[in-house]
Design a protein around this motif. Structure first.
Motif, PDB file in Angstrom:
ATOM      1  N   MET A 158       0.834  -1.204   0.000  1.00  0.00           N
ATOM      2  CA  MET A 158       0.000   0.000   0.000  1.00  0.00           C
ATOM      3  C   MET A 158       0.867   1.252   0.000  1.00  0.00           C
ATOM      4  O   MET A 158       0.588   2.223  -0.718  1.00  0.00           O
ATOM      5  CB  MET A 158      -0.934   0.005   1.206  1.00  0.00           C
ATOM      6  CG  MET A 158      -1.989   1.103   1.141  1.00  0.00           C
ATOM      7  SD  MET A 158      -3.242   0.919   2.422  1.00  0.00           S
ATOM      8  CE  MET A 158      -4.450   2.148   1.866  1.00  0.00           C
ATOM      9  N   ALA A 159       1.936   1.249   0.784  1.00  0.00           N
ATOM     10  CA  ALA A 159       2.806   2.424   0.867  1.00  0.00           C
ATOM     11  C   ALA A 159       3.556   2.669  -0.439  1.00  0.00           C
ATOM     12  O   ALA A 159       3.827   3.818  -0.804  1.00  0.00           O
ATOM     13  CB  ALA A 159       3.796   2.260   2.016  1.00  0.00           C
ATOM     14  N   MET A 160       3.892   1.612  -1.156  1.00  0.00           N
ATOM     15  CA  MET A 160       4.682   1.756  -2.378  1.00  0.00           C
ATOM     16  C   MET A 160       3.836   1.945  -3.630  1.00  0.00           C
ATOM     17  O   MET A 160       4.322   2.463  -4.637  1.00  0.00           O
ATOM     18  CB  MET A 160       5.583   0.516  -2.553  1.00  0.00           C
ATOM     19  CG  MET A 160       6.750   0.465  -1.582  1.00  0.00           C
ATOM     20  SD  MET A 160       8.006   1.679  -2.086  1.00  0.00           S
ATOM     21  CE  MET A 160       9.104   1.672  -0.662  1.00  0.00           C
ATOM     22  N   THR A 161       2.584   1.523  -3.606  1.00  0.00           N
ATOM     23  CA  THR A 161       1.742   1.616  -4.805  1.00  0.00           C
ATOM     24  C   THR A 161       0.597   2.609  -4.670  1.00  0.00           C
ATOM     25  O   THR A 161       0.045   3.056  -5.678  1.00  0.00           O
ATOM     26  CB  THR A 161       1.125   0.251  -5.151  1.00  0.00           C
ATOM     27  OG1 THR A 161       0.222  -0.144  -4.099  1.00  0.00           O
ATOM     28  CG2 THR A 161       2.209  -0.808  -5.328  1.00  0.00           C
ATOM     29  N   GLY A 162       0.182   2.929  -3.426  1.00  0.00           N
ATOM     30  CA  GLY A 162      -0.971   3.804  -3.240  1.00  0.00           C
ATOM     31  C   GLY A 162      -2.281   3.143  -3.597  1.00  0.00           C
ATOM     32  O   GLY A 162      -3.284   3.830  -3.826  1.00  0.00           O
ATOM     33  N   MET A 163      -2.335   1.817  -3.646  1.00  0.00           N
ATOM     34  CA  MET A 163      -3.594   1.132  -3.963  1.00  0.00           C
ATOM     35  C   MET A 163      -4.634   1.412  -2.888  1.00  0.00           C
ATOM     36  O   MET A 163      -4.300   1.578  -1.711  1.00  0.00           O
ATOM     37  CB  MET A 163      -3.350  -0.378  -4.080  1.00  0.00           C
ATOM     38  CG  MET A 163      -2.548  -0.770  -5.311  1.00  0.00           C
ATOM     39  SD  MET A 163      -2.068  -2.523  -5.322  1.00  0.00           S
ATOM     40  CE  MET A 163      -3.658  -3.319  -5.540  1.00  0.00           C
ATOM     41  N   ARG A 164      -5.880   1.480  -3.298  1.00  0.00           N
ATOM     42  CA  ARG A 164      -6.972   1.668  -2.355  1.00  0.00           C
ATOM     43  C   ARG A 164      -7.186   0.376  -1.564  1.00  0.00           C
ATOM     44  O   ARG A 164      -6.895  -0.724  -2.066  1.00  0.00           O
ATOM     45  CB  ARG A 164      -8.257   2.038  -3.097  1.00  0.00           C
ATOM     46  CG  ARG A 164      -8.131   3.329  -3.915  1.00  0.00           C
ATOM     47  CD  ARG A 164      -9.433   3.636  -4.638  1.00  0.00           C
ATOM     48  NE  ARG A 164      -9.333   4.867  -5.427  1.00  0.00           N
ATOM     49  CZ  ARG A 164      -9.086   4.920  -6.740  1.00  0.00           C
ATOM     50  NH1 ARG A 164      -8.910   3.782  -7.414  1.00  0.00           N
ATOM     51  NH2 ARG A 164      -9.017   6.070  -7.369  1.00  0.00           N
TER      52      ARG A 164
END
Length: 438
Positions: free
Chosen positions: A205-211
């Motif tokens: 999540m931190a590296m991709t910004g996925m919801r």
């Protein structure tokens, strides 16, 4: 009955005057259908009212007595049935109608709802709900009444918010910098809670910004190292996109870019977990740095679930009440849990002050901040976050291989810098020695 003009009639009944006018429609037997209004004390006023109705009919803005008498209950059913929104939006609208709008207005006719009735409704909402929630309900009521114009009412009775006087800035959530050390502590806490998938979940999540819904619903076929070779092809309308992906993404050893494909999210519908398109239809490909590619490969080797990040019981994370049962423990910390009655004993979990009591979604916000700090193009950043870029910039721009290579390079550098700092501070290095299952 006095005929004053073609298709407009006046007559006196019981001491008051009534006016009748042709609606422009016909009965099944071919006769003209008239409507009327009584109670006038002046025949000229009644006659003028009839002419006004004929004017509105000719210009397509007249509301018939029959249409204006439509029950709000019936109009709400019709409006909800016509919705064409995303699943979460439709669910929110249905909930607000059921909980607030229908109980208050359901037995009234649409034509009876005026400005004063809407003000009283808003006042009632503010006594029960938080200001933002009350405004959300009023916004929905405004949409519903707008769509009733001009068939059921001439104008919407819901007042629009207008600014008056001195400008007041809206309060915004104050955010702290997303430090890699804090992310690492969150990841280690998640690992204590549900193993290596938990550790990878936080860093992904931190590296991709996925919801969150996209992460919960990420399955093996759309995750590195399986994608894009495992992309379900079938009867594809996007064959050209698939062929380009197969050439561009894959293993770093083959000269390709490791990546994750965001093709769907999961949400609850009809009491079960179901797949839906990502928010705003934002399907996209996210390149990942080498350390995360290695980590995800080891995660998939560690279990046989279809979910990349299964819960501690092997189900989809959305089915666990993640915010309450997982995230709060990860961010706020928890005491040691032991004893033979415990299905999932665990050691004490330390709190992460930067995220204690705060939202999981802030990791997505932090991911964008990292991209901005690294100086990537606005188009590449917004595309990675699943946003459309408006205007000419959005039409002419594209995400190139060089842009994606730079994104992966900068994210890898953040990871390596974290290793160096943790090693120098005497903390065990987190290099490529990812925490394994106990």
């Amino acid at each position: 009955m006095a005929k004053r003009a073609l298709d407009v009639y006046t007559e006196w009944r019981g001491g008051t005057c009534r006016v009748k006018w042709w609606t422009g429609a016909y009965h099944p037997n071919g006769r003209k259908r008239f409507e009327s209004k009584g109670g006038f004390e002046d025949e000229e006023v009644a006659y003028q009212h009839g002419l006004d109705q004929m004017h509105d009919i000719r210009h397509g803005v007249q509301v018939s007595n029959r249409d204006g008498a439509t029950l709000m209950d019936d109009w709400l059913d019709e409006w909800l049935a016509s919705m064409d929104h995303g699943h979460l939006t439709e669910r929110a609208y249905q909930s607000r109608v059921k909980a607030h709008i229908r109980p208050y207005f359901g037995r009234r006719t649409v034509g009876e709802i005026d400005v004063l009735a809407c003000r009283a409704f808003h006042k009632d909402l503010k006594s029960k709900l938080a200001p933002k929630s009350a405004q959300n309900v009023m916004t929905l009521l405004g949409m519903i009444m707008d769509d009733a114009v001009p068939t059921l009412i001439k104008t919407s009775p819901v007042e629009r918010k207008r600014s008056r006087g001195r400008f007041t800035r809206k309060p915004r959530e104050r955010k702290k910098d997303m430090l890699p050390e804090a992310v690492e502590q969150l990841a280690r806490n998640a690992k204590l809670l549900f193993g290596l998938p938990g550790y990878a979940f936080i860093w992904t999540m931190a590296m991709t910004g996925m919801r969150p819904g996209e992460l919960y619903g990420l399955t093996r076929e759309y995750c590195y190292p399986n994608w894009p070779a495992s992309d379900p092809k079938g009867d594809r309308a996007e064959l050209e996109r698939y062929e380009e992906d197969a050439e561009r993404y894959g293993r770093e050893a083959d000269g390709q870019l490791p990546a994750i494909r965001v093709e769907r999210q999961v949400q609850y519908a009809d009491g079960k977990v179901q797949f839906f398109p990502p928010k705003y239809g934002s399907t996209r490909t996210l390149v990942i740095p080498p350390f995360l590619a290695d980590l995800l490969e080891r995660v998939l080797e560690s279990h046989d679930s279809k979910w990349v990040f299964p819960s501690m019981t092997g189900v989809c994370l959305i089915a666990t009440g993640f915010d309450t049962n997982y995230w709060r423990v990860i961010a706020n910390g928890a005491e040691e849990r032991t004893g033979y009655r415990m299905h999932h004993p665990r050691p004490a979990i330390p709190a992460v002050p930067a995220y204690a009591g705060r939202r999981l979604y802030l990791l997505r916000h932090g991911a964008k901040t990292w991209l901005d700090e690294d100086g990537h193009s606005r188009y590449a950043v917004e595309t990675r976050m699943g946003h459309d870029v408006p205007g000419v910039e959005g039409v002419y721009s594209s995400v190139t291989v060089a842009m994606e290579q730079m994104i992966a390079k900068k994210l890898q550098e953040r990871w390596e810098t974290l290793q160096d700092r943790m090693g120098q501070s005497g903390t065990a290095s987190v290099s490529h020695s990812f925490p394994m299952e106990d």
